[in-house]
Design a protein around this motif. Structure first.
Motif, mmCIF file in Angstrom:
data_model
loop_
_atom_site.group_PDB
_atom_site.id
_atom_site.type_symbol
_atom_site.label_atom_id
_atom_site.label_comp_id
_atom_site.label_asym_id
_atom_site.label_seq_id
_atom_site.Cartn_x
_atom_site.Cartn_y
_atom_site.Cartn_z
ATOM 1 N N ALA A 162 12.756 -21.800 39.726
ATOM 2 C CA ALA A 162 14.222 -21.852 39.806
ATOM 3 C C ALA A 162 14.826 -21.614 38.424
ATOM 4 C CB ALA A 162 14.678 -23.193 40.369
ATOM 5 N N TYR A 163 14.205 -22.161 37.404
ATOM 6 C CA TYR A 163 14.659 -21.926 36.027
ATOM 7 C C TYR A 163 14.595 -20.438 35.697
ATOM 8 C CZ TYR A 163 14.457 -21.627 30.955
ATOM 9 O OH TYR A 163 14.678 -21.263 29.660
ATOM 10 N N LYS A 164 13.476 -19.809 36.021
ATOM 11 C CA LYS A 164 13.303 -18.376 35.755
ATOM 12 C C LYS A 164 14.388 -17.564 36.475
ATOM 13 C CE LYS A 164 11.034 -14.623 34.508
ATOM 14 N NZ LYS A 164 11.395 -14.015 33.260
ATOM 15 N N ILE A 165 14.647 -17.914 37.735
ATOM 16 C CA ILE A 165 15.703 -17.224 38.497
ATOM 17 C C ILE A 165 17.066 -17.427 37.841
ATOM 18 C CG2 ILE A 165 16.977 -17.275 40.686
ATOM 19 C CD1 ILE A 165 14.199 -17.817 42.023
ATOM 20 N N SER A 166 17.318 -18.637 37.351
ATOM 21 C CA SER A 166 18.624 -18.920 36.736
ATOM 22 C C SER A 166 18.828 -18.143 35.440
ATOM 23 C CB SER A 166 18.781 -20.419 36.465
ATOM 24 O OG SER A 166 18.044 -20.822 35.321
ATOM 25 N N LYS A 167 17.756 -17.726 34.813
ATOM 26 C CA LYS A 167 17.850 -16.987 33.547
ATOM 27 C C LYS A 167 17.795 -15.480 33.733
ATOM 28 C CE LYS A 167 18.176 -20.579 31.040
ATOM 29 N NZ LYS A 167 19.509 -20.925 30.573
ATOM 30 N N THR A 168 17.593 -15.033 34.959
ATOM 31 C CA THR A 168 17.491 -13.602 35.240
ATOM 32 C C THR A 168 18.877 -12.989 35.242
ATOM 33 O OG1 THR A 168 15.530 -13.987 36.577
ATOM 34 C CG2 THR A 168 16.660 -11.906 36.911
ATOM 35 N N ASP A 169 19.008 -11.890 34.554
ATOM 36 C CA ASP A 169 20.259 -11.130 34.559
ATOM 37 C C ASP A 169 20.421 -10.501 35.929
ATOM 38 O OD1 ASP A 169 22.404 -9.423 34.171
ATOM 39 O OD2 ASP A 169 21.662 -8.637 32.272
ATOM 40 N N SER A 170 21.619 -10.541 36.480
ATOM 41 C CA SER A 170 21.824 -10.003 37.830
ATOM 42 C C SER A 170 21.439 -8.537 37.939
ATOM 43 C CB SER A 170 23.275 -10.219 38.280
ATOM 44 O OG SER A 170 24.144 -9.514 37.431
ATOM 45 N N THR A 171 21.525 -7.815 36.848
ATOM 46 C CA THR A 171 21.134 -6.400 36.915
ATOM 47 C C THR A 171 19.623 -6.240 37.015
ATOM 48 O OG1 THR A 171 21.101 -6.234 34.497
ATOM 49 C CG2 THR A 171 23.161 -5.632 35.631
ATOM 50 N N ASP A 172 18.867 -7.285 36.623
ATOM 51 C CA ASP A 172 17.405 -7.243 36.742
ATOM 52 C C ASP A 172 16.952 -7.386 38.188
ATOM 53 O OD1 ASP A 172 17.253 -6.992 34.016
ATOM 54 O OD2 ASP A 172 16.771 -9.104 33.662
ATOM 55 N N LEU A 173 17.829 -7.915 39.031
ATOM 56 C CA LEU A 173 17.463 -8.143 40.429
ATOM 57 C C LEU A 173 17.554 -6.880 41.265
ATOM 58 C CD1 LEU A 173 19.302 -11.539 40.994
ATOM 59 C CD2 LEU A 173 16.864 -11.183 40.602
ATOM 60 N N LEU A 174 18.246 -5.881 40.782
ATOM 61 C CA LEU A 174 18.429 -4.659 41.562
ATOM 62 C C LEU A 174 17.329 -3.668 41.338
ATOM 63 C CD1 LEU A 174 22.252 -4.241 41.074
ATOM 64 C CD2 LEU A 174 21.054 -5.211 43.018
#
Length: 174
Positions: A162-174
């Motif tokens: 969850a920590y890793k997800i919270s630190k992910t830039d939204s552009t990294d998810l695409l």
């Protein structure tokens, strides 16, 4: 498969009847309702404005993982619950969709520069060795073939992911 589904439906109806007679409107129901609603109210009040999206994404991950582990534990007879808020999956809804994800979101939000491994360890200690025993003590949770020690690394893993997800830039998810 038809026989299995018929048996499943019969068991679900029996479970619903048990819930209606032994949980609905009893003290357990009110405790579980409080645990399902109160953490979200607290989070809504203390949340960091502007960080809601990333925190909710981390919380949603925690809901999915906690609910999945809970389903597996029930399915394999590792633990059981005396009462449920509603007789559905996830089995222990207040814990799976409220206490765990909201706790993680609050931990992520405060002291964001603190070492995430220390925070994960602390979160896991509280969830495994304080939270679970309290639910056993009040009679809502019964570990059959489970130990708090087994929960400990799972909560660490959930928190760190969850920590890793919270630190992910939204552009990294695409």
């Amino acid at each position: 498969m038809k026989d299995i589904m018929n048996e499943f439906t019969t068991v679900q109806m029996e479970h619903f009847s048990y819930w209606r007679e032994h949980t609905l409107w009893h003290w357990e129901f009110w405790v579980l309702l409080f645990l399902a609603v109160a953490p979200w109210v607290v989070w809504f009040i203390i949340r960091k404005r502007g960080s809601e999206a990333r925190l909710l994404l981390s919380g949603a991950f925690a809901v999915i993982v906690a609910s999945w582990f809970d389903f597996l534990g029930i399915a394999f007879g590792l633990w059981e619950y005396k009462a449920m808020l509603i007789p559905t999956i996830p089995s222990f809804m207040p814990w799976d969709i409220s206490v765990v994800p909201v706790s993680i979101m609050i931990w992520l939000q405060f002291k964001p520069r603190m070492n995430p491994f220390i925070k994960a360890f602390s979160f896991s200690v509280i969830a495994s060795f304080i939270g679970e025993p309290i639910f056993i003590w009040i009679g809502l949770y019964n570990p059959i073939h489970w130990s708090h020690l087994y929960s400990f690394p799972i909560y660490i893993l959930i928190y760190l992911l969850a920590y890793k997800i919270s630190k992910t830039d939204s552009t990294d998810l695409l």
